[in-house]
Scaffold this active site. Structure first.
Site, PDB file in Angstrom:
ATOM      1  N   GLY A  13     -29.398  95.688 -15.880  1.00 24.90           N
ATOM      2  CA  GLY A  13     -28.657  94.853 -14.935  1.00 24.90           C
ATOM      3  C   GLY A  13     -28.018  95.717 -13.865  1.00 24.90           C
ATOM      4  N   GLY A  28     -25.699  94.283 -11.466  1.00 22.56           N
ATOM      5  CA  GLY A  28     -24.581  93.582 -10.825  1.00 22.56           C
ATOM      6  C   GLY A  28     -23.386  94.511 -10.731  1.00 22.56           C
ATOM      7  N   ALA A  54     -20.974  95.236 -12.804  1.00 19.32           N
ATOM      8  CA  ALA A  54     -20.767  96.092 -13.968  1.00 19.32           C
ATOM      9  C   ALA A  54     -21.907  97.096 -14.112  1.00 19.32           C
ATOM     10  CB  ALA A  54     -20.632  95.241 -15.231  1.00 19.32           C
ATOM     11  N   HIS A  82     -16.395  74.567 -12.703  1.00 19.12           N
ATOM     12  CA  HIS A  82     -15.677  74.657 -11.427  1.00 19.12           C
ATOM     13  C   HIS A  82     -15.590  73.264 -10.814  1.00 19.12           C
ATOM     14  CE1 HIS A  82     -14.592  75.916  -7.417  1.00 19.12           C
ATOM     15  NE2 HIS A  82     -14.351  77.118  -7.892  1.00 19.12           N
ATOM     16  N   ARG A  97      -8.357  74.190 -12.749  1.00 15.74           N
ATOM     17  CA  ARG A  97      -9.790  73.888 -12.690  1.00 15.74           C
ATOM     18  C   ARG A  97     -10.241  72.925 -13.779  1.00 15.74           C
ATOM     19  NH1 ARG A  97     -12.702  79.746 -11.461  1.00 15.74           N
ATOM     20  NH2 ARG A  97     -12.103  79.825  -9.280  1.00 15.74           N
ATOM     21  N   HIS A 150     -20.178  77.232 -14.096  1.00 16.24           N
ATOM     22  CA  HIS A 150     -19.903  78.239 -13.098  1.00 16.24           C
ATOM     23  C   HIS A 150     -19.811  79.642 -13.702  1.00 16.24           C
ATOM     24  CE1 HIS A 150     -17.555  80.286 -10.074  1.00 16.24           C
ATOM     25  NE2 HIS A 150     -16.485  80.292 -10.821  1.00 16.24           N
ATOM     26  N   ARG A 208     -11.145  81.557 -17.464  1.00 16.35           N
ATOM     27  CA  ARG A 208     -10.971  82.702 -16.580  1.00 16.35           C
ATOM     28  C   ARG A 208     -10.194  82.306 -15.332  1.00 16.35           C
ATOM     29  NH1 ARG A 208     -13.324  84.352 -12.159  1.00 16.35           N
ATOM     30  NH2 ARG A 208     -15.086  82.905 -12.267  1.00 16.35           N
TER      31      ARG A 208
END
Lengths: 255, 257, 650
Positions: free
Chosen positions: C52, C54, C56, C278, C342, C413, C447
């Site tokens: 990956g 991204g 991170a 979301h 949210r 989301h 989150r």
């Protein structure tokens, strides 16, 4: 379904460790496309300067034969007596030729590069959004203008296709005025002259704008003026130059 | 409110691999909602092809909101299709009408070999970034973020060009297959910022020279700007040219290399 | 080692979270003071695989390579820059307190723990808050053009109802700018030869030898080749599993395969039922819709949310009188109104749509109306604040939000659940790490806005480079199994058979069809609201559909060239099994917390009712040989610094 390609792919690494061999800095600059565009732009400026002064000088024909012929004499005697007769003019001509050769070489190399950058063309029609007719036909307008210049030199400078070249006027000066009138009274020549100058104008319309980009002259304060400058410059050249054959054929000049 | 668009004729480029010969194939789409995105229309067509036992049309796509830069396509002769300031994934079918003919081709350039059908390999862009499109700032030793004040206009201008999504539309649209807008956008982003100054000239020199290995040259058509989903201005190319000149004229001894 | 405490040993797995000793503020410093180091000259003797690219993955790969490790980086995209971190809009939190409004590491820590409804591990969250300040410094140094004040200093905004302005942003493209920053560091290392990049290469399996991660099996998406790579450590930074819902704001290719295959090899999967919804996305418009688009939450600062009172309303919105409208958020939550959290506002919208009061052609949304603010402040002001968002909405929905209210509806989301990791971000398989959204550690049951980017970069830049060294140091001089080891061959063979099998079923349904049907079940039964009956229903429907998948799948094309249908089949297969675990986890967690809302467990006025007595723990699931028979392991959560409290938005 037949198999496409199945050659083993390798990972990507160490792509930026090779160091490039450096040349003298001007050659180094010219080695990249950006550098070649600098050459296009700088030689373009020189050629534009010539085209403009040439056109302004020729306007003298509206003042009569004597004015134009005296102007021609002045050019030959430029910097005399520092330089011997005609030498300054030939140096200028040599410089101009060098500019033209560089302009052509850069254009040729960029064209080769660009052809190679898209060996397979789009198979369907393009729908251009911003690219203009002028920008897309630079190499054609340029080549036709080059053919015209060759003809023009053979015609009025070397007299290969102009019987009047070599004649003297009443004051004993070279009869440049008569040369022009003789040349442009021939209708096919006049038409070629007009077409070539319109194409030259189209070439200048893109070229004069392009200079700013290629030389990195970019400032929000004058960016909008760049296009206006190019339009005005091209228009002035075309109007000035096209007026000569029109004036000759209309009888305004030559009688 | 949702309407149907009927009788679309699609001419889509099919090609098995980079070296095989490709050709257009014609597909009919009888009806599609005008709410559908262009790529959803292709999904729908693919579903049908799969159900007929045929191989689905390969095309690149991912985020479908115009930011990842994965999608491409030349649609009716325009990179990202007939809309300004958006990627193909943001194009909706309501831009089309009943009975339209739509021609879909891959982005074409020597540097973007076709992987399959409409998918191309744009990894030459990565080579340009690898050669200098970064600021050398190894993890750990960074000073406080507010140590250097950056004028807002400078930061905003850097952000304008940093928005590039690396989709390759500039190359695809350019009659010369040049990557000047892509390269210049990154140069303009980093060279405008104070943090980018130490490597300013080295960066532009390596990036331009790497770009030259794979792409055509800029002849100032401006077509790239028209195709750019982020509407990045060709002004950045002038900046690239200027910095490249300065890099060449700068004394070698002054530059870290 | 003496600095860690064993929390609990239970069932068959040793759940040692390795939390360092000391007060919460000192734990990370204590860890760093005590960890083992690898000599700079020896680092190149170790190979680390990072899957990956991204936030991170790219930051971890770049930093590990800077330190001197040999890094192999894998992405299934054409370029590392395509990873889905790029789509984050809002911003990144950091406890810089540049605004002098009372922010601190401890406050960010507490807000994150409370926002997660006390279901995250305190020590990890505190470390996240601590390193958040370094992230901003690091990203500024790399040239990320964060928004600035006229004086040239960094600008901040308050985000997602936070009481301090701690969010750094770069227009509405913060994720893009941060990812490009990390990508550029990665590109630099690729250029220098520190990282080997494998693009268009998909992770298929992790290989363990004697209980330790020995490497991975991957498939080259261009050629279909399946091959192995061995390494001293493997990092999975492969994102979340929001696409299990089919329709989500995730990118089309985001998937759970890496985490799931690791899970099947013994890694624990923690809290899979914690998925975030979301509230402000554009509702689905037709059956063929492929994904949902998120509209920034900031719109709720000025928009008013309403539905018509009459479920059979057919008039266009402007003809509906004020008295016939239900501004339900303002009615139910007078103090927060349209800015309710949210999950709270998402559930409220769902309930009204379920009652038939939804709007739009499919009656699947609620209005977000700007007419009041346009009248009050004028169109110019609104344009300045939200111009680009309105434009984006108009492009997608084909309606002008200056004149017609926006239609919005919640969508999946982000997923808080993920691979179980200890304080070192190591899974229970030694040598296997999980970072970013792929792990479960920092966000608990919910989150906070602008915290995902923070966590991805914290893990990659400031945690893994330390903790991996601690693990590798003792391995110096020991040989590791190479790709010729029978375990690698076995895994490669299994992967080949799996993909050949998809091609050989030759049924009648495409992978997308199954994915869409799977999504309907998960969204309906394990979405914004869950109940025992629905979850049990899902647990009987899912295996049946999965069985159908195994017998009626239709994948055309071949396995030896690029085949997106085949790629999709593998991903959907894993989503099925994950979906079953999600429902199981949701069923077993008999409380409501954060985004996990069990209708049986709510207060009299419909709010989430947490059960700290019985569920103040991490549910870490172990593969039990079949997707329907997982084993539950429990890591109790202890709150020493942040005290348990109830969230309220009344």
């Amino acid at each position: 379904m037949t198999q496409a390609t199945s050659s083993h792919r390798s990972p990507v690494t160490g792509t930026a460790v090779a160091s490039k061999r450096r040349r003298l800095f001007l050659l180094d600059l010219y080695s990249t496309a950006v550098g070649k565009k600098y050459v296009m732009a700088i030689t373009g400026i020189a050629l534009m300067g010539f085209v403009l002064t040439h056109m302004i000088g020729n306007l003298k024909m509206y003042l009569g034969a004597s004015e134009l012929n005296h102007y021609a004499r002045f050019l030959e005697e430029l910097f005399y007596p520092i330089a011997p007769h005609g030498v300054a003019l030939w140096i200028l001509r040599g410089g101009l030729l060098a500019m033209l050769v560089l302009h052509l070489h850069a254009a040729y190399s960029l064209t080769v590069l660009n052809r190679r950058a898209r060996p397979v063309k789009y198979q369907s029609a393009r729908d251009f959004q911003i690219a203009t007719f002028a920008s897309r036909t630079m190499r054609w307008s340029g080549m036709i203008a080059l053919a015209f210049i060759t003809w023009h030199l053979l015609d009025l400078t070397f007299g290969v296709v102009n019987e009047n070249v070599g004649a003297k006027d009443a004051e004993g000066l070279k009869d440049v005025y008569g040369n022009v009138v003789f040349s442009l009274q021939r209708v096919p020549v006049a038409i070629f002259y007009v077409i070539a100058n319109v194409l030259l104008g189209i070439h200048l319309f893109h070229g004069a704008w392009s200079i700013f980009q290629s030389l990195g002259w970019n400032n929000p304060r004058f960016n909008k003026l760049r296009r206006s400058f190019a339009t005005a410059f091209a228009a002035i050249i075309v109007i000035g130059n096209v007026s000569f054959p029109v004036a000759v054929l209309a009888g305004v000049v030559g009688n | 409110m949702s309407n149907k668009i009927k009788n679309l004729t699609l001419k889509i480029w099919r090609q098995l691999g980079p070296t095989t010969k490709g050709s257009f194939e014609t597909y009919k789409v009888a009806e599609i909602s005008d709410e559908a995105s262009f790529l959803e229309m292709l999904d729908y067509l693919n579903e049908r092809l799969i159900s007929e036992g045929k191989t689905a049309i390969v095309f690149d796509h991912d985020c479908r909101e115009g930011i990842c830069g994965t999608c491409s396509l030349m649609i009716n002769g325009q990179a990202h299709g007939p809309q300004q300031g958006g990627a193909t994934c943001q194009l909706h079918m309501r831009k089309f009408s009943d009975g339209d003919n739509i021609v879909i081709e891959p982005f074409r350039a020597a540097a973007f070999p076709i992987v399959r059908d409409l998918m191309v390999d744009r990894s030459k862009f990565d080579r340009i970034i690898e050669s200098g499109g970064f600021i050398t700032a190894p993890t750990g030793g960074a000073p406080d973020g507010n140590l250097i004040a950056i004028p807002k206009p400078v930061s905003d201008a850097a952000m304008d060009s940093a928005q590039c999504i690396g989709c390759g539309a500039c190359v695809a649209a350019c009659p010369n297959g040049a990557a000047s807008l892509f390269t210049a956008a990154k140069v303009a982003h980093l060279n405008r910022l104070p943090q980018g100054q130490p490597e300013r000239f080295k960066r532009v020199e390596s990036m331009v020279e790497t770009m030259d290995l794979y792409f055509g040259s800029c002849t100032n058509h401006g077509e790239c700007q028209g195709a750019c989903p982020k509407e990045i201005s060709v002004d950045v190319i002038a900046l690239l040219n200027k910095d490249y000149r300065k890099a060449k004229f700068a004394s070698r001894k002054d530059l870290a290399r | 080692m003496s600095l860690t405490v064993d929390l609990l040993e239970q069932n068959t797995v040793n759940l040692n979270s390795k939390i360092p000793l000391g007060s919460i503020e000192d734990k990370w410093d204590n860890y760093k003071a005590d960890m083992k180091l690898v000599n700079p000259g020896n680092k190149r003797k170790f190979k680390v695989i990072v899957v990956g690219t991204g936030l991170a993955g790219a930051s971890a790969a770049a930093t590990l390579a800077e330190l001197g490790y040999q890094v192999d980086s894998f992405t299934f995209h054409d370029s590392p820059r395509r990873a889905h971190s790029i789509a984050a809009q809002g911003g990144i939190n950091a406890a810089k307190n540049y605004q002098g409004d009372g922010d601190s590491v401890n406050r960010l820590f507490y807000d994150t723990v409370k926002g997660g409804d006390f279901r995250s591990r305190e020590s990890n969250v505190h470390r996240l808050a601590q390193v958040s300040v370094n992230i901003i410094d690091q990203m500024v140094a790399q040239g990320v053009p964060f928004a600035r004040e006229y004086g040239g200093l960094l600008d901040n905004r308050s985000f997602g109802g936070a009481q301090v302005s701690r969010t750094f942003y770069a227009r509405g493209q913060t994720g893009q700018q941060l990812l490009l920053g990390a990508y550029q560091q990665l590109a630099r290392q690729i250029g220098l030869g520190g990282v080997r990049l494998f693009n268009r290469t998909e992770f298929l399996d992790v290989v363990t030898v004697d209980g330790r991660a020995a490497g991975i099996v991957v498939r080259d998406l261009v050629t279909g080749e399946i091959e192995s790579h061995a390494a001293h450590a493997v990092v999975l930074a492969t994102g979340g599993y929001g696409n299990v819902f089919f329709l989500s704001t995730n990118a089309m290719s985001s998937n759970v395969t890496a985490a799931w295959r690791a899970h099947r090899k013994g890694a624990l999967f923690a809290n899979p039922c914690f998925t975030q919804i979301h509230p402000t996305c554009i509702p689905q418009s037709d059956e063929f819709q492929s994904k949902l688009t998120l509209m920034s939450e900031s719109l709720r600062n000025d928009g008013r949310v309403w539905v018509p009172n009459n479920p059979n309303e057919t008039r266009p919105p402007h003809e509906i009188a004020e008295s016939e409208r239900d501004y339900y958020l303002e009615r139910l939550y007078p103090s927060y109104g349209n800015l309710a959290a949210r999950d709270v506002s998402s559930r409220a919208a769902k309930r009204l749509v379920d009652k038939g009061q939804g709007i739009g052609p499919l009656k699947n949304g609620v209005y977000l109306d700007f007419s009041e603010v346009i009248t009050r402040l004028g169109r110019e002001v609104v344009q300045e604040r939200y111009g680009n968002l309105f434009e984006m909405y108009e492009r997608i929905a084909g309606e002008n939000p200056y004149e017609v209210p926006m239609r919005i509806y919640p969508a999946s989301h982000y997923t808080m659940g993920g691979l179980w990791v200890d304080y070192e971000l190591q899974t229970n398989i030694p040598g296997l790490y999980a970072a970013g959204e792929a792990n479960f550690s920092d966000h608990g049951a919910n989150r906070l806005g602008a915290s995902a980017l923070m966590q991805g970069l914290a893990d990659g830049y400031f945690v893994l480079p330390y903790t991996i060294g601690n693990e590798l140091a003792p391995m110096l001089g020991k040989t590791i199994p190479g790709v010729e080891h029978p375990e690698f061959k076995k895994a490669e063979q299994a992967a080949r058979e799996k993909y050949d099998n998809y091609l050989n079923i030759k049924g009648s349904r495409s992978p997308d069809w199954f994915h869409r049907e799977l999504g309907k079940i998960i969204w309906g039964r394990c979405g914004m609201e869950r109940d025992e009956q629905g979850l049990k229903q899902a647990l009987s429907d899912l295996p049946a559909l999965h069985e159908e998948f195994k017998t009626d799948l239709n994948v055309t094309g071949d396995g030896t060239s690029l085949n997106q249908t085949l790629e999709k089949a593998g991903r959907v297969d894993d989503f099925f099994e994950l979906g079953m675990l999600m429902c199981r986890d949701a069923l077993e967690r008999r409380e409501s917390c954060g985004t996990h809302f069990r209708t049986e467990h709510q207060t009299d006025d419909g709010e989430a009712k947490r059960d700290d007595q019985n569920y103040c723990h991490v549910s870490a699931w172990q593969w039990g040989g079949d997707a329907m028979t997982p084993n539950l392991n429990i890591e109790p959560l202890e709150f020493e610094a942040a005290h348990l409290a109830t969230r309220s938005y009344k």
